[in-house]
Design an enzyme around this catalytic site. Structure first.
Site: not given
Ligand code: PEP
Ligand code: MG
Length: 704
Positions: A288, A663
């Site tokens: 974390h 992302c």
């Molecule tokens: C992903 O799954 O790549 C994403 C950006 O969402 P999270 O990391 O919040 O699941």
């Protein structure tokens, strides 16, 4: 010694010696140090090594002989000055082995060295003269050669030389290793000097090395006599100094505090944000503390197992020394070292050569770079680093602080839709305010806001005290809360009631969030601030799921626009993070105006590796060579990449102008950025401190 290593007498036969030496070089390929080096620099073990056999000259034939190592520019700062070290009457190893104090090659370097080492001018001149002073003719020759070599290779050279009985010999030359700062300065200087062109200046950069330039570092002079008390993992780069606190909610106790914990938890977030740096005794690179600190761009050393922390007495013991609350310590998050006392730091300089390099990157890149940010502060940091928008705002991150978590819990723990709506009414103004802050920080730029994604049980209290508190707030018995919390628990939450499954089963959540986003945008419009919201549906797997969410968003928007007599442009799109979504991207694009590849979940679901549990086996898989990289760090182009490419093609078939980005964490990793370029994405989105790295990587991808 050699005999002891060999287990037999040293061979006298020159042929045998030669073969022994050749075998030793080949054997060195598999020693642990070489393996570690290859891992760090991503060199494949199957390359193997080669042996050159060469007759040598001797630097130890008397005081008319010498040996040394030189750099054509400063490898630490990049300054265009010839520098290096040498020893009279010595062999190459003597210079590097540290048995004798090496002397400086240039007189200027020698004067500087004497000052730092507190050596008087008389002693320096008599005991440690520079090569320039001791052998002026040979120095002149060496100086001419170094210039010739640099001109020829058009890069900073690291060269080794030997002087045998008054004659200069060059043993080797190669492009010199350098710090991130030197890497940028040398390339930009060589560009100015007309030695290389813009493309070469860009291609010569190692994007990950820019990281060194984006964080504070210790002042060089302040490091003299600094004592290392412990060593942990270099979890988040940069240097930090501060007064020790052991409790996150006391981070304001000192103007410069440094948080020390056995490990951190989500409740520590605010204190971590205030503290100058974070030190933990437990936890790895994905703990974390490490993950959060990297997101914040805050220095962190994690897993320093040798320190003993006692919360009761507010003390810790490191290397036999007791450190109390309020004592100063310093951290180097790039090396994992923990120092005693206060060591002054300096902030990075992001203008000058660095700024010019970034401008050049944007000139050649085809993709642009957005950021993943959940607060106005992070948005601003990213904007300063050149982000051209937000690619992911994880709205759930906004629910954790103070009052918000109570309202959120009320919504989750409500008995029925009416109860949920009541709680959502309280959340609406809070969300709206958060969005206003982010849109304002990102004015004129697009902001992708993702609707609620994680499983609800992550938000509810699991401890007695928290459950009691919620019972009081909601006016029910604590047993009711307990039961509700139990009902929410899932066997496999990552594959459970999360993502758009929340918004499709509880449409009122999507309604509230849509309203908060668009009201914020309309409010800013009245103030003359342009917001460009892009509403993103998480974890879509089928067209029907996406369509249902789109309809809720559009109906909410239409209603709101009518109420307000005003409207705003917005997009509705989706994350592509479930393999089925990639496989049916042509259908999903009927409803989605944009795709953002969530490669964290897409990797999880393509490999079938749980993001939360992979730490148990991934390091072993990498060590055994089953995997070359951690697929959560470096995009698996062969497997996950196919899904990305397929979704791009299929999405464009249905909607030629569909907006495409990424992302997942891979959006800031250079080799993955190059893949995204080749796959035809329009942008990558990454954490604020990786924005410059991604900008450079995008330019390199375009040039390659
Ligand atoms: C992903 O799954 O790549 C994403 C950006 O969402 P999270 O990391 O919040 O699941
Ligand atoms: Mg995801």
């Amino acid at each position: 010694m050699v005999e002891r290593e060999l287990g037999r007498p040293f061979p006298e036969d020159p042929q045998e010696q030669l073969w022994g030496a050749i075998g030793a070089v080949f054997g060195s390929w598999m020693v642990p140090r070489a393996i570690t080096y290859r891992n760090i620099h991503d060199i494949s073990a199957d390359w193997g090594t080669a042996v050159n056999i060469q007759s040598m000259v001797f630097g130890n034939m008397g005081d008319n002989s010498a040996t040394g190592v030189a750099f054509t520019r400063d490898a630490a700062t990049g300054e265009d000055i010839f520098n290096g070290e040498y020893l009279i009457n010595a062999q190459g190893e003597d210079v590097v082995a540290g048995i004798r104090t090496p002397q400086q090659i240039t007189k200027e370097g020698s004067l500087r060295w004497a000052k730092l080492a507190h050596v008087s001018e008389e002693e320096r001149a008599s005991k440690y003269p520079s090569l320039e002073e001791a052998m002026p003719e040979l120095y002149k020759e060496l100086d001419a050669v170094q210039q010739k070599l640099e001109d020829h290779y058009r890069d900073m050279q690291d060269l080794e030389f030997t002087i045998q009985d008054g004659k200069l010999w060059l043993l080797q030359t190669r492009n010199g290793k350098r710090t991130g700062a030197a890497m940028v300065k040398i390339a930009m200087d060589m560009l100015k000097q007309g030695i290389i062109d813009e493309k070469e200046a860009l291609l010569r950069q190692e994007p990950n090395k820019l990281d060194e330039l984006l964080h504070p570092v210790f002042k060089k002079e302040a490091m003299a006599g600094a004592k290392v008390l412990a060593k942990g993992l270099p979890a988040s780069p940069g240097a930090a100094t501060g007064q020790v606190i052991f409790f996150a909610d006391e981070a304001n106790k000192y103007p410069n505090s440094l948080l020390v914990r056995i490990e951190t938890s989500p409740e520590d977030l605010e204190g971590m944000n205030i503290a100058n740096g974070i030190l933990t005794a437990r936890g790895g690179m994905t703990s974390h503390a490490a993950v959060v600190a990297r997101g914040m761009g805050k220095c962190c050393v994690s897993g320093a197992g040798s320190i003993k922390i006692d919360y009761k007495t507010r003390t810790m013991v490191m290397d036999g020394k007791t450190i109390k609350e309020g004592d100063w310590i310093s951290l180097n998050g790039s090396t994992g070292e923990v120092y005693e006392g206060k060591i002054e730091t300096i902030d990075p300089e992001l203008s000058g050569d660095f700024g010019k390099l970034m401008e050049l990157s944007d000139k050649y890149a085809r993709m642009y770079v957005r950021t993943n940010a959940d607060t106005p502060h992070d948005s601003k940091v990213a904007r300063d680093f050149g982000a051209k928008g937000i690619g992911l705002t994880r709205t759930e991150h906004m629910f954790f602080e103070g009052e918000k978590i109570i309202a959120m819990r009320e919504m989750i723990l409500a008995e029925d839709e009416a109860g949920r709506r009541e709680a959502l009414e309280k959340l609406l103004p809070i969300q709206r305010k958060d969005f206003e802050g982010i849109f304002e920080a990102m004015h004129d730029l697009p902001v992708t806001v993702r609707l609620l994604d994680p499983p609800l049980h992550e938000f509810v209290p699991h401890d007695e005290k928290g459950q009691q508190e919620m019972a009081e707030v909601m006016g029910v018995d604590v047993s009711v809360i307990k039961q509700k919390v139990e009902d929410l628990s899932e066997f496999n939450p990552m594959l459970g009631h999360r993502g758009c499954r929340l918004g499709n089963t509880y449409p009122e959540i999507t309604e509230m969030q849509t309203r908060a986003i668009l009201e914020a945008a309309l409010n800013l419009k009245q103030k003359g601030v342009n917001a460009h919201p892009e509403i993103m549906i998480p974890l879509t797997g089928t067209l029907a799921e996406m369509k249902m969410q789109e309809e809720i968003v559009r109906a909410t928007a239409d209603k709101l626009f009518e109420e307000r007599g005003d409207k705003i442009d917005y997009l509705v799109g989706t994350m592509i993070e479930i393999p089925r979504a990639a496989l049916t991207a042509d259908q999903i694009a009927q409803s989605a105006e944009f795709f953002s590849f969530g490669t964290n979940d897409l990797t999880q679901m393509t490999f079938g590796y749980s993001r939360d549990d992979a730490g148990k086996f991934l390091p072993i898989y990498i060590e055994k060579g089953i995997l070359k990289h951690d697929p959560f760090e470096v995009l698996d182009q062969e497997g996950v990449g196919q899904l990305v490419e397929m979704a791009v093609k299929k999405g464009q078939q249905t909607r030629p102008d569909i907006k495409l980005g990424i992302c997942g964490e891979h959006g800031g990793e250079p080799s993955s950025v190059e893949f995204c370029h080749c796959a035809g994405l329009h942008y990558v989105s990454c954490s604020p401190y990786r924005v410059p790295i991604a900008r450079l990587a995008a330019a390199q991808a375009a040039l390659r």
